[in-house]
Design an enzyme around this catalytic site. Structure first.
Site, PDB file in Angstrom:
ATOM      1  N   ARG A  18      86.129   2.577   3.695  1.00  0.00           N
ATOM      2  CA  ARG A  18      86.706   3.612   4.757  1.00  0.00           C
ATOM      3  C   ARG A  18      88.180   3.874   4.196  1.00  0.00           C
ATOM      4  NH1 ARG A  18      85.679  -0.639   9.839  1.00  0.00           N
ATOM      5  NH2 ARG A  18      85.164  -1.865   7.794  1.00  0.00           N
ATOM      6  N   TYR A 377     126.274   6.604 -20.644  1.00  0.00           N
ATOM      7  CA  TYR A 377     124.987   5.600 -20.763  1.00  0.00           C
ATOM      8  C   TYR A 377     125.200   4.330 -21.650  1.00  0.00           C
ATOM      9  CZ  TYR A 377     120.641   3.945 -22.840  1.00  0.00           C
ATOM     10  OH  TYR A 377     119.696   3.021 -23.379  1.00  0.00           O
ATOM     11  N   ASN A 388     137.849  -0.316 -20.335  1.00  0.00           N
ATOM     12  CA  ASN A 388     137.793   0.694 -19.658  1.00  0.00           C
ATOM     13  C   ASN A 388     137.064   1.860 -20.528  1.00  0.00           C
ATOM     14  OD1 ASN A 388     138.472   3.339 -18.359  1.00  0.00           O
ATOM     15  ND2 ASN A 388     139.835   2.421 -17.292  1.00  0.00           N
ATOM     16  N   ALA A 391     135.054   8.683 -19.063  1.00  0.00           N
ATOM     17  CA  ALA A 391     134.037   9.438 -18.400  1.00  0.00           C
ATOM     18  C   ALA A 391     133.258  10.175 -19.748  1.00  0.00           C
ATOM     19  CB  ALA A 391     134.439  10.775 -17.691  1.00  0.00           C
ATOM     20  N   SER A 416     137.215   9.272 -23.111  1.00  0.00           N
ATOM     21  CA  SER A 416     136.260  10.006 -22.644  1.00  0.00           C
ATOM     22  C   SER A 416     135.408  10.584 -23.795  1.00  0.00           C
ATOM     23  CB  SER A 416     136.937  11.180 -21.733  1.00  0.00           C
ATOM     24  OG  SER A 416     137.334  10.460 -20.768  1.00  0.00           O
TER      25      SER A 416
HETATM   26  C1  UD1 Z   1      84.413  -7.706  10.861  1.00  0.00           C
HETATM   27  C2  UD1 Z   1      83.512  -8.195  12.062  1.00  0.00           C
HETATM   28  C3  UD1 Z   1      84.050  -7.631  13.228  1.00  0.00           C
HETATM   29  C4  UD1 Z   1      85.427  -7.855  13.472  1.00  0.00           C
HETATM   30  C5  UD1 Z   1      86.223  -7.367  12.290  1.00  0.00           C
HETATM   31  C6  UD1 Z   1      87.894  -7.831  12.585  1.00  0.00           C
HETATM   32  C7  UD1 Z   1      81.379  -8.633  11.092  1.00  0.00           C
HETATM   33  C8  UD1 Z   1      80.021  -8.375  11.037  1.00  0.00           C
HETATM   34  N1  UD1 Z   1      82.018  -7.824  11.762  1.00  0.00           N
HETATM   35  O1  UD1 Z   1      84.140  -6.126  10.894  1.00  0.00           O
HETATM   36  O2  UD1 Z   1      83.512  -8.289  14.316  1.00  0.00           O
HETATM   37  O3  UD1 Z   1      85.990  -6.993  14.704  1.00  0.00           O
HETATM   38  O4  UD1 Z   1      85.765  -7.808  11.219  1.00  0.00           O
HETATM   39  O5  UD1 Z   1      88.397  -7.339  11.404  1.00  0.00           O
HETATM   40  O6  UD1 Z   1      81.605  -9.694  10.360  1.00  0.00           O
HETATM   41  N2  UD1 Z   1      83.319  -8.965   3.159  1.00  0.00           N
HETATM   42  C9  UD1 Z   1      83.013  -9.696   2.180  1.00  0.00           C
HETATM   43  N3  UD1 Z   1      81.551  -9.626   1.743  1.00  0.00           N
HETATM   44  C10 UD1 Z   1      80.741  -8.467   2.258  1.00  0.00           C
HETATM   45  C11 UD1 Z   1      81.320  -7.704   3.279  1.00  0.00           C
HETATM   46  C12 UD1 Z   1      82.513  -8.120   3.809  1.00  0.00           C
HETATM   47  O7  UD1 Z   1      83.125 -10.635   1.563  1.00  0.00           O
HETATM   48  O8  UD1 Z   1      79.673  -8.332   1.851  1.00  0.00           O
HETATM   49  C13 UD1 Z   1      84.690  -9.240   3.344  1.00  0.00           C
HETATM   50  C14 UD1 Z   1      85.648  -7.750   3.516  1.00  0.00           C
HETATM   51  O9  UD1 Z   1      86.085  -7.840   1.947  1.00  0.00           O
HETATM   52  C15 UD1 Z   1      86.515  -8.184   4.390  1.00  0.00           C
HETATM   53  C16 UD1 Z   1      85.682  -8.814   5.568  1.00  0.00           C
HETATM   54  O10 UD1 Z   1      84.942  -9.585   4.685  1.00  0.00           O
HETATM   55  O11 UD1 Z   1      87.538  -8.712   3.919  1.00  0.00           O
HETATM   56  C17 UD1 Z   1      85.423  -8.189   6.634  1.00  0.00           C
HETATM   57  O12 UD1 Z   1      84.464  -7.087   6.287  1.00  0.00           O
HETATM   58  P1  UD1 Z   1      84.630  -5.682   6.968  1.00  0.00           P
HETATM   59  O13 UD1 Z   1      83.455  -4.947   6.416  1.00  0.00           O
HETATM   60  O14 UD1 Z   1      86.076  -5.173   6.933  1.00  0.00           O
HETATM   61  O15 UD1 Z   1      84.083  -6.193   8.496  1.00  0.00           O
HETATM   62  P2  UD1 Z   1      84.674  -5.116   9.727  1.00  0.00           P
HETATM   63  O16 UD1 Z   1      83.764  -3.817   9.915  1.00  0.00           O
HETATM   64  O17 UD1 Z   1      86.018  -5.085   9.995  1.00  0.00           O
HETATM   65 CA    CA Z   2      87.836  -5.255   8.419  1.00  0.00          CA
END
Ligand code: UD1
Ligand code: CA
Length: 470
Positions: A18, A377, A388, A391, A416
């Protein structure tokens, strides 16, 4: 398997689609620091770094390099198939490495950066007190859209029945106000028992960690929710706009902390102040100032509008006039800078010294009470006390290949518009005449003139105009 206390897993393997950015989401910065570093810093206040398991995947090398110095352990998630899948990797890591499984596993999200250690401890305590299999940190923001929703058994009880992701909400659940923060405490074995049973039969085709809640409830296990004290603390950073909202919240919190310590910050919402900045009491920060990195400012100083100060140490009673750019410099007490001075790395400005309008310094020591006030500079130079610099005078430190040193003794007067061609030494108490090009050392107490003599032709202009009229 042997079990020991608490450990923390941080989910940081996701791409952050996103954001529409090449940089991995958890390395985007708020408050001058990567999201993930904020989360790790909070986690380290609760358990030692070797009990923190950071799940990395997308651009893993880059993420690891950025947080390696914290000493956390890394768990690889090659393919990012969801938050449930991420935790499966932790389970596999424990099994493969023979690591003792901790009794409780606290799960944090790498993209929920404002979480405080006190809150982490509070959910661990509640988790123990409630004898829960899973404890979920929640909040009720003004707009819950996009978050998973936590559904409670009763309005007035802690028991949860399920977490439902935004895209799976039934029409009547759309208004459910309580969001899942993505921060949980699990009884580790209960969590691990369920991970292999998760399915990808959902809107994203991913293994949702959130589905574990309903699975545990179906087994008669206790799943509870606790609301965070502040909503901002649990907000996620999925888009640049959300991140900048958190950035502003964090910087305002930093400004408030500084103001509580006696610092005056006019219009703090216009200032960009990084979390690590420290400032002494009675210092005044004017609107539209940026204080970045490890900057430290002493007491009773003043930084005027439009100055950008980065990784710089300013002493007490320093005046930074408008529009200065200071980078990795050290400025002693009572010095006066600007307007529009540019101090580059390794500039060391002595007590009570002045560096004025449109002056650039780099790798320079300027002694006590010395003055370079207009259009200079000064690069690769050691300048004594009470000097001193007139300029427009400059050091010519670069011959196209190498940088050379200019040394100026105490009490020297540089006229200067002089050019000092390094390497060159101008000894104590000497004078350099205005407009000189100095290529040879000047002994103590001497006057050096490095310019051609002026020729004056009396009556020349009158003669010229008379000739034109003829
Ligand atoms: C997630 C929660 C949601 C919550 C929200 C809060 C789930 C399914 N949903 O959604 O309920 O309200 O967080 O912020 O968990 N990550 C991994 N491996 C993966 C996928 C994600 O390490 O395969 C990590 C991402 O880097 C991130 C975190 O997990 O730091 C959350 O993942 P993200 O995809 O942001 O979940 P949300 O859609 O925000
Ligand atoms: Ca998230």
């Amino acid at each position: 398997m042997e079990e020991t206390g608490f450990a923390i897993a941080i989910m940081a393997a996701g791409k952050g689609t996103r954001l529409k950015s090449k940089r991995p989401k958890v390395l985007h910065e708020i408050g001058g620091q990567a999201l993930l570093l904020h989360v790790i810093a909070a986690a380290r206040k609760v358990v030692p770094a070797d009990r923190i398991y950071c799940i990395v995947g997308h651009e893993a090398d880059r993420v690891k390099a950025a947080v390696e110095p914290t000493g956390v352990r890394f768990v690889m998630q090659e393919e990012q198939r969801g938050t449930g899948h991420a935790l499966r990797m932790v389970k596999a890591y424990f099994a493969i490495t023979g690591t003792a499984v901790p009794k409780h596993l606290l799960v944090l999200s790498g993209d929920v950066p404002l979480i405080r250690p006190e809150t982490i401890t509070a959910i661990c305590d509640l988790h123990l007190a409630e004898h829960a299999a899973m404890t979920i940190l929640t909040a009720v923001p003004t707009d819950p859209t996009g978050y998973g929703r936590v559904l409670r058994l009763r309005d007035d009880g802690p028991e949860v029945t399920a977490i439902v992701e935004q895209k799976s909400l039934q029409p009547e659940q759309l208004s459910a106000p309580e969001i899942n923060s993505g921060i949980y405490c699990f009884e580790t074995q209960q969590l691990f028992n369920k991970l292999d049973l998760l399915s990808t039969d959902n809107a994203h085709g991913e293994y949702y960690l959130t589905d574990v809640a309903a699975m545990l409830v179906a087994d008669g296990k206790r799943v509870v929710a606790v609301k965070a004290d502040s909503v901002d603390e649990v907000l996620g950073a999925n888009t640049i706009a959300e991140m900048m909202h958190l950035d502003a919240a964090m910087r305002l919190a930093t400004a408030r902390r500084l103001m509580a310590q006696g610092v005056t910050i006019f219009r703090p919402e216009t200032c960009v102040i990084d979390a690590q900045v420290t400032i002494g009491a009675d210092t005044v920060i004017e609107p539209y100032v940026q204080l970045l990195g490890t900057t430290h400012i002493g007491s009773e100083s003043r930084v005027r509008s439009y100055s950008v100060v980065q990784n710089t140490i300013l002493g007490d009673r320093v005046l930074v006039r408008n529009g200065c750019i200071l980078d990795s410099a050290e400025v002693s007490n009572d010095a006066v800078l600007g307007p529009y001075a540019h101090l580059r790395p390794e500039s060391r400005i002595g007590e009570g010294a002045h560096v004025g309008n449109f002056v650039e310094t780099k790798k320079v020591t300027l002694g006590k009470g010395s003055k370079a006030n207009h259009l200079n500079y000064l690069g690769d130079a050691i300048i004594g006390d009470g000097v001193n610099i007139g300029a427009g005078a400059i050091t010519c430190n670069y011959d196209g290949i190498n940088k050379h040193l200019t040394t100026i003794g105490d009490g020297v007067f540089i006229g200067s518009d002089s050019t000092l061609v390094a390497p060159v030494t101008i000894q104590t108490g000497s004078y350099v005449a205005a407009g000189s090009c100095i290529t040879e050392d000047v002994p103590a107490g001497a006057l050096a003139l490095g310019r051609s003599r002026q020729v004056t032709k009396p009556g020349w202009a009158d003669a010229k105009s008379a000739a034109r009229k003829e």
